[in-house]
Motif scaffolding. Structure first.
Motif, PDB file in Angstrom:
ATOM      1  N   PHE B 128       0.851  -1.190   0.000  1.00 48.11           N
ATOM      2  CA  PHE B 128       0.000   0.000   0.000  1.00 48.11           C
ATOM      3  C   PHE B 128       0.888   1.243   0.000  1.00 48.11           C
ATOM      4  N   GLU B 129       0.554   2.158  -0.896  1.00 48.30           N
ATOM      5  CA  GLU B 129       1.387   3.362  -1.041  1.00 48.30           C
ATOM      6  C   GLU B 129       1.444   4.191   0.230  1.00 48.30           C
ATOM      7  N   ASP B 130       0.347   4.208   0.986  1.00 43.08           N
ATOM      8  CA  ASP B 130       0.300   5.096   2.141  1.00 43.08           C
ATOM      9  C   ASP B 130       0.913   4.483   3.397  1.00 43.08           C
ATOM     10  N   VAL B 131       1.531   3.328   3.231  1.00 43.98           N
ATOM     11  CA  VAL B 131       2.336   2.783   4.327  1.00 43.98           C
ATOM     12  C   VAL B 131       3.772   3.231   4.072  1.00 43.98           C
ATOM     13  N   ILE B 141       9.195  15.993   5.749  1.00 46.39           N
ATOM     14  CA  ILE B 141       9.317  17.193   6.577  1.00 46.39           C
ATOM     15  C   ILE B 141      10.531  18.010   6.147  1.00 46.39           C
ATOM     16  N   SER B 142      11.689  17.331   5.967  1.00 44.53           N
ATOM     17  CA  SER B 142      12.912  18.087   5.682  1.00 44.53           C
ATOM     18  C   SER B 142      12.875  18.707   4.291  1.00 44.53           C
ATOM     19  N   SER B 143      12.123  18.108   3.359  1.00 38.76           N
ATOM     20  CA  SER B 143      12.074  18.670   1.999  1.00 38.76           C
ATOM     21  C   SER B 143      11.139  19.881   1.934  1.00 38.76           C
ATOM     22  N   GLY B 144      10.353  20.086   3.018  1.00 33.90           N
ATOM     23  CA  GLY B 144       9.420  21.200   3.004  1.00 33.90           C
ATOM     24  C   GLY B 144       8.100  20.861   2.338  1.00 33.90           C
ATOM     25  N   GLN B 145       8.002  19.643   1.825  1.00 39.11           N
ATOM     26  CA  GLN B 145       6.777  19.216   1.138  1.00 39.11           C
ATOM     27  C   GLN B 145       5.621  19.070   2.126  1.00 39.11           C
ATOM     28  N   GLY B 146       5.949  18.654   3.347  1.00 36.84           N
ATOM     29  CA  GLY B 146       4.910  18.433   4.343  1.00 36.84           C
ATOM     30  C   GLY B 146       4.457  16.988   4.330  1.00 36.84           C
ATOM     31  N   VAL B 147       3.740  16.594   5.405  1.00 37.32           N
ATOM     32  CA  VAL B 147       3.319  15.198   5.533  1.00 37.32           C
ATOM     33  C   VAL B 147       2.063  14.979   4.688  1.00 37.32           C
ATOM     34  N   ARG B 148       2.181  14.176   3.642  1.00 36.59           N
ATOM     35  CA  ARG B 148       1.074  13.904   2.725  1.00 36.59           C
ATOM     36  C   ARG B 148       1.007  12.404   2.448  1.00 36.59           C
ATOM     37  N   CYS B 149      -0.199  11.901   2.158  1.00 33.27           N
ATOM     38  CA  CYS B 149      -0.332  10.510   1.763  1.00 33.27           C
ATOM     39  C   CYS B 149       0.258  10.358   0.354  1.00 33.27           C
ATOM     40  N   PRO B 150       1.195   9.444   0.183  1.00 34.06           N
ATOM     41  CA  PRO B 150       1.830   9.328  -1.132  1.00 34.06           C
ATOM     42  C   PRO B 150       0.843   8.997  -2.253  1.00 34.06           C
ATOM     43  N   SER B 151      -0.269   8.300  -1.945  1.00 35.47           N
ATOM     44  CA  SER B 151      -1.158   7.855  -3.015  1.00 35.47           C
ATOM     45  C   SER B 151      -1.826   9.012  -3.737  1.00 35.47           C
ATOM     46  N   VAL B 238      -1.809  -4.927   8.365  1.00 36.84           N
ATOM     47  CA  VAL B 238      -2.335  -3.698   7.772  1.00 36.84           C
ATOM     48  C   VAL B 238      -2.932  -4.083   6.429  1.00 36.84           C
ATOM     49  N   THR B 239      -4.238  -3.800   6.271  1.00 41.09           N
ATOM     50  CA  THR B 239      -4.895  -4.103   5.001  1.00 41.09           C
ATOM     51  C   THR B 239      -5.550  -2.812   4.501  1.00 41.09           C
ATOM     52  N   SER B 240      -6.451  -2.946   3.549  1.00 40.83           N
ATOM     53  CA  SER B 240      -7.116  -1.760   3.025  1.00 40.83           C
ATOM     54  C   SER B 240      -8.545  -2.114   2.677  1.00 40.83           C
ATOM     55  N   ASP B 241      -9.457  -1.138   2.844  1.00 36.81           N
ATOM     56  CA  ASP B 241     -10.835  -1.380   2.422  1.00 36.81           C
ATOM     57  C   ASP B 241     -11.065  -0.767   1.041  1.00 36.81           C
ATOM     58  N   GLY B 242      -9.976  -0.407   0.379  1.00 42.41           N
ATOM     59  CA  GLY B 242     -10.078   0.209  -0.933  1.00 42.41           C
ATOM     60  C   GLY B 242      -9.939   1.710  -0.863  1.00 42.41           C
ATOM     61  N   GLU B 243     -10.330   2.284   0.286  1.00 40.58           N
ATOM     62  CA  GLU B 243     -10.213   3.731   0.439  1.00 40.58           C
ATOM     63  C   GLU B 243      -9.154   4.110   1.455  1.00 40.58           C
ATOM     64  N   ARG B 244      -9.250   3.470   2.599  1.00 37.40           N
ATOM     65  CA  ARG B 244      -8.292   3.778   3.661  1.00 37.40           C
ATOM     66  C   ARG B 244      -7.599   2.503   4.092  1.00 37.40           C
ATOM     67  N   LEU B 245      -6.505   2.705   4.850  1.00 42.67           N
ATOM     68  CA  LEU B 245      -5.795   1.548   5.393  1.00 42.67           C
ATOM     69  C   LEU B 245      -6.552   1.052   6.618  1.00 42.67           C
ATOM     70  N   ILE B 246      -6.547  -0.234   6.834  1.00 47.87           N
ATOM     71  CA  ILE B 246      -7.186  -0.803   8.013  1.00 47.87           C
ATOM     72  C   ILE B 246      -6.105  -1.475   8.854  1.00 47.87           C
ATOM     73  N   VAL B 247      -6.017  -1.021  10.087  1.00 49.43           N
ATOM     74  CA  VAL B 247      -5.015  -1.562  11.002  1.00 49.43           C
ATOM     75  C   VAL B 247      -5.705  -2.554  11.932  1.00 49.43           C
ATOM     76  N   VAL B 265       0.009   4.935   7.519  1.00 46.74           N
ATOM     77  CA  VAL B 265       0.652   4.112   8.538  1.00 46.74           C
ATOM     78  C   VAL B 265       2.161   4.309   8.396  1.00 46.74           C
ATOM     79  N   VAL B 266       2.798   4.626   9.510  1.00 46.85           N
ATOM     80  CA  VAL B 266       4.241   4.875   9.496  1.00 46.85           C
ATOM     81  C   VAL B 266       4.957   3.746  10.234  1.00 46.85           C
ATOM     82  N   HIS B 267       5.913   3.138   9.593  1.00 44.56           N
ATOM     83  CA  HIS B 267       6.721   2.107  10.247  1.00 44.56           C
ATOM     84  C   HIS B 267       7.929   2.756  10.907  1.00 44.56           C
TER      85      HIS B 267
END
Lengths: 250, 348
Positions: B128-131, B141-151, B238-247, B265-267
């Motif tokens: 999952f991209e957002d893991v 954070i360091s690039s200045g882009q900010g925390v965003r979901c990669p997907s 960690v799975t997904s319901d198609g929209e969000r991650l399910i922990v 989800v952050v490892h």
């Protein structure tokens, strides 16, 4: 009994059908027993904010679940179901249904504040218990307790007249809680008063009950008190039900 | 005059060791296999460091600049050590650029390798991209882009940080605690809340090991000021319901299964032994301890001594280490190496 020793399957979570046929197979009676899922499927993040907004609940987010409050608790020693640590967790995670199961125990806190001094993180669990009882009441989960009604009778009188008049307090309390004034103990008390008190004092008491004298120059204090109480009530309503209270205000 | 000291690795420990030697007036050869100095904080683009709160590019960048401009430090980039023979005080090293160097002693500051969480497939990294990993969040954070979901680049409303990914896990042969991840995760959680005040951050833990003074500065502060929620649970999958991650996991404090939706989800990935440690071990003739880190011969006698006299180790080459302790160990190893390279100093 500490929470982890409780049975995971509760009687109310079991369902059976007297008559049940699934895919042509008769599963009547205990063959059709289902256990309701215990899975927590979401966090209700609003619940903690609501309780934190009520007086006493401000520091609930500091809790790290060490259990010092429950271990030091006066009520827990008598009733092991009384578990502040567990309730704080339920509130923080927003597991409302579980908290409401204990609505008739939470208010039993005696405010001894042993937890306040045991808590390593200054959560003030005693305050949280107060806020939680209050929340349960504001949300309509618990009826107003007799002691809250009594407090209200006294407060109303003080706001109104600056004084508390015993006879009036008793009458209103009994009336609000739906009890008859002709209780044996009341009759006995009045008989004793009549036979033992000097007539002048009795006359004074009777007069007070009838005309409810006010503290002189009270009207300014009454206005200020009423305004303050109104502000507090609005604030608490906003905390518990921001949308509705907000609309009422506009 | 003593031969220069060979330092392998230009991260915090190596930079500190070379600087310490230079302060004492001694030369060092700083060998770095990458194209720039700075080690993990620079190469992996860390954001604000624990415990100073300074940006890595300023704090470690300053150390890099100091080394690059120091005439007593011979910096060799894109270079590795290919051979190392002789004995304490009179080593001869061969470098991958074909050159050789006589050296009195060597300090291994070869660092660690980030755990690759594809080795824990049940937690969804790579599926999952957002893991993402803590390192990726540092980079956001360091690039200045900010925390965003990669997907889809949306701002996450709810973030779960899973601790001990690649640490304390016999299933994948990693029994050690990586030491820094609890503190780093608390720090990242606060940075997320700072940038996105509406985002709720949950940390799933087995134990919280924000040791020493980090307790108040990170653990307590993250709870008391930033309202980060800590949940005692080791996540099952960690799975997904198609929209969000399910922990999915068990909330151990209420003894109930949980399946909670999250945007991200952050490892909190651990520190593996450097993947080059086997070749480092064979080139320098030092033994590795059972987990694969460079073996430390003595803890109390000579700081940083390895199984080979004259070869020393500092920083995360010898086990998970913080940046500030790596720097301290770099300094300590520099003194030990100097004494080994210059036996006269010992007898004098």
């Amino acid at each position: 009994m500490p929470i982890h020793e409780q049975s995971l399957i509760r009687p109310e979570n079991l369902t059976t059908h007297e008559e049940k046929i699934i895919d042509g197979i008769d599963v009547s009676g205990h063959w059709s027993t289902f256990i309701e899922s215990r899975v927590v499927t979401d966090y209700n993040e609003q619940m903690e904010d609501e309780i934190a907004a009520l007086p006493g609940g401000e520091f609930i987010h500091r809790c790290w679940q060490c259990g010092s409050c429950t271990n030091s608790c006066t009520v827990n020693a008598v009733n092991p179901e009384f578990n502040p640590r567990f309730w704080i967790y339920l509130i923080r995670m927003g597991i409302e249904s579980e908290l409401i199961r204990d609505k008739d125990i939470i208010w039993q806190c005696v405010s001894c504040n042993k937890c306040t001094y045991a808590c390593p993180r200054d959560v003030y669990p005693e305050g949280v218990m107060k806020a939680t009882s209050h929340w349960l009441e504001l949300k309509g989960h618990t009826p107003q307790s007799p002691s809250a009604i009594f407090d209200e009778v006294c407060t109303d009188q003080i706001v109104d007249t600056g004084k508390i008049e015993d006879g009036r307090t008793l009458r209103r309390f009994m009336q609000k809680t739906g009890q008859s004034l002709l209780q044996d103990w009341i009759v006995a008390m009045i008989k004793q008063l009549v036979s033992h008190l000097p007539v002048s004092l009795l006359a004074k008491m009777g007069l007070s009950t009838l005309i409810a004298p006010r503290t002189s120059g009270w009207s300014g204090a009454r206005r200020a008190l009423k305004r303050y109480i109104e502000e507090q009530q609005t604030e608490q309503q906003m905390a518990v039900n921001p949308v509705v209270a907000g609309e009422e205000k506009h | 005059m003593t031969n220069p000291i060979l330092i392998a690795g230009g991260g915090p420990a190596g930079l500190a060791a070379s600087h310490a030697l230079s302060c004492l007036g001694f030369k060092s050869i700083l060998v770095e296999k990458e194209d720039r100095l700075g080690g993990a904080p620079i190469l992996s683009g860390y954001a604000k460091l624990v415990p100073s709160g300074e940006w890595a590019r300023d704090a470690i960048g300053g150390m890099v600049e100091r080394a690059m401009n120091d005439p007593l430090i011979d910096v060799r980039l894109n270079t590795t050590v290919t051979s190392f023979s002789g004995e304490s005080g009179r080593f001869s090293a061969g470098l991958s650029d074909g050159s050789g160097a006589d050296t009195g002693a060597a300090i291994l500051c070869t660092g660690f390798t980030h755990f690759d969480p594809v080795n824990k497939p049940e937690w969804g990294f790579g599926t999952f991209e957002d893991v993402v990993t803590t390192t990726q969040v540092e980079q956001m954070i360091s690039s200045g882009q900010g925390v965003r979901c990669p997907s889809d680049q949306r701002k996450p409303k709810r973030v779960a940080i899973l601790l001990c990914v690649g640490s304390r896990d016999r299933q994948i042969g990693r029994e050690w605690c990586s030491k820094i991840c609890c503190t780093v995760s608390a720090n990242i959680a606060m940075e997320i809340r700072e940038e996105l005040p509406d985002c709720h951050v949950y940390i799933y833990y087995m134990d919280i090991r924000t040791f020493g003074l980090y307790e108040t500065k990170y653990y307590w502060k993250s709870q008391e000021e930033f309202k980060i929620k800590y949940i005692k649970a080791r996540i099952a999958e960690v799975t997904s319901d198609g929209e969000r991650l399910i922990v999915k996991g068990e909330d151990t404090l209420v003894k109930r299964p949980i399946t909670i939706p999250f945007d991200m989800v952050v490892h909190a990935i651990g520190m593996d032994p450097n993947t080059d440690n086997r070749s480092i071990s064979s080139v320098f003739g030092v033994t590795l301890e059972p987990n694969g880190y460079v073996d430390q011969l003595s803890v109390y006698g000579t700081v940083g001594a390895t199984s080979r006299p004259g070869v020393f180790v500092a920083g995360s080459a010898k086990g998970p280490e913080t940046i500030d302790d790596s720097i301290a160990q770099g300094h300590a190893a520099a003194v030990a190496a100097l004494a080994a390279a210059n036996p006269a100093a010992e007898t004098a």
